[in-house]
Design an enzyme around this catalytic site. Structure first.
Site, mmCIF file in Angstrom:
data_model
loop_
_atom_site.group_PDB
_atom_site.id
_atom_site.type_symbol
_atom_site.label_atom_id
_atom_site.label_comp_id
_atom_site.label_asym_id
_atom_site.label_seq_id
_atom_site.Cartn_x
_atom_site.Cartn_y
_atom_site.Cartn_z
ATOM 1 N N LYS A 109 43.416 67.235 -55.087
ATOM 2 C CA LYS A 109 42.727 66.455 -53.942
ATOM 3 C C LYS A 109 41.892 67.350 -53.124
ATOM 4 C CE LYS A 109 45.773 62.413 -54.687
ATOM 5 N NZ LYS A 109 46.884 61.838 -54.189
ATOM 6 N N GLU A 143 53.694 69.069 -68.001
ATOM 7 C CA GLU A 143 54.436 68.304 -66.988
ATOM 8 C C GLU A 143 54.084 66.788 -67.296
ATOM 9 O OE1 GLU A 143 54.907 67.759 -62.081
ATOM 10 O OE2 GLU A 143 53.353 68.898 -62.988
ATOM 11 N N LYS A 148 49.970 61.955 -66.886
ATOM 12 C CA LYS A 148 50.167 60.742 -65.788
ATOM 13 C C LYS A 148 50.337 59.498 -66.057
ATOM 14 C CE LYS A 148 49.199 62.046 -61.712
ATOM 15 N NZ LYS A 148 48.300 62.122 -60.511
ATOM 16 N N ASP A 205 58.055 60.537 -59.384
ATOM 17 C CA ASP A 205 56.882 60.110 -58.545
ATOM 18 C C ASP A 205 57.272 58.940 -57.936
ATOM 19 O OD1 ASP A 205 53.934 59.833 -57.685
ATOM 20 O OD2 ASP A 205 54.071 58.072 -58.882
#
Length: 326
Positions: A150, A213, A182, A242
């Site tokens: 980001k 990951e 993700k 998360d």
């Protein structure tokens, strides 16, 4: 430095920029200068300052923080005019305090003023990122603080360089240097197990070796990942936990789910906490046993550090004291 194209002086570069195969830092500097001078040049400077005028200007910190971007600023001045003489009393990563003169540049006034805003824009943004990173990294110990992707468009390497200067670590540079599975990938693949199988197959067929990951959102997903890894040779290196930091009404956070996840993984893989990470919560998260804590706010919500370049520094300090900025 990999494929990063620069003509930077390593004498002022205490911490080198991260590696990138295609990033051209010199081109970014040229673009920043070009958008400022346009097709007419600095009309104010040409109207008010004689061509042959030489001056000395001083860098002035207007608030406390971590200085970053010194090596980059020096490159900006060199790009505009290699004859400009730049000197520093501080280096990237040092603490500066309000009112401190920490560097100076001597030479043609036109070129100093032309380079001024671009150099300061880079330094102020980088110093803001480095200052916040330093605070987060200190509070997160023993966990390590990471940024994310980001970043400001076109400034990926610059932003991530500032994180390094502030004492943080870099997450993946882009989509090319790490597999990060993700939530959307998992949903499309039909679950964490299917997603991992696909990644392992892809890497094996192409003889690729890189970190992998996977993001997990529930204890069930973690158990599925661990079960798959116990039965299959996998390239998995890290598990993201998360939104397992639960915000409470009193501005505190509950990290019990995060701790449970870390205990379940039991050191088999690196762990990364993500979500609800702030300067106020990061210490508690860091005590949970996670390896890493990632924070997008380090780069997407940066507050620039107030820095100026002044020729009449005594007047600048007088005005600064009047406005409580020096």
């Amino acid at each position: 430095m990999g494929g990063v194209e620069t003509r930077m002086s390593f004498e002022s570069m205490v911490i080198k920029p991260p590696s990138h195969p295609t990033y051209d830092l010199t081109a970014i500097i040229k673009l920043a200068l070009s958008e400022d001078v346009g097709d007419q040049g600095d009309v104010t400077c040409m109207a008010t300052i004689p061509d042959e005028m030489e001056v000395e200007a001083h860098f002035l910190a207007k608030e406390n923080g971590i200085i970053a971007g010194i090596a980059l600023a020096e490159t900006v001045f060199n790009e505009v005019d290699p004859s400009l003489k730049v000197e520093w009393s501080q280096k990237d990563g040092d603490n500066v305090h309000k009112g401190l003169k920490f560097g100076k540049v001597h030479g043609g006034a036109h070129n100093i003023v032309k380079a001024e805003r671009v150099a300061l824009n880079f330094m102020q943004r980088m110093s803001g990122i480095a200052t916040q990173t330093k605070a987060m990294a200190d509070a997160a110990h023993p966990a390590l603080i990471l940024e994310t992707r980001k970043t400001a468009p076109g400034l990926r390497l610059v932003d991530k360089w500032a994180v390094l200067i502030g004492g943080g670590r870099n997450h993946r540079m882009g989509l090319y240097d790490m597999v990060l599975i993700k939530d959307n990938h998992i949903s499309i693949a039909g679950g964490v197990t299917n997603a991992l199988k696909s990644v392992d197959s892809y890497l094996e067929k192409r003889n690729l070796q890189m970190e992998v990951e996977i993001e997990t959102r529930t204890m069930e997903e973690i158990k599925d990942v661990l079960e798959y890894a116990s039965k299959t040779k996998t390239s998995l290196t890290r598990i993201m936990l998360d939104n397992m930091v639960i915000p409470l009404d009193n501005s505190d956070v509950d990290v019990s789910m995060l701790k449970e996840a870390v205990e379940l993984i039991n050191g088999k893989f690196e762990t990364e906490a993500s979500g609800n990470v702030t300067l106020e919560t990061v210490h508690k998260i860091g005590q949970s046993g996670v390896t890493y804590i990632s924070s997008g706010a380090l780069t997407h919500s940066v507050k620039a550090l107030d820095i100026s370049l002044k020729i009449d520094t005594e007047l600048a300090l007088e005005v600064g004291r009047r406005t409580k900025r020096a």
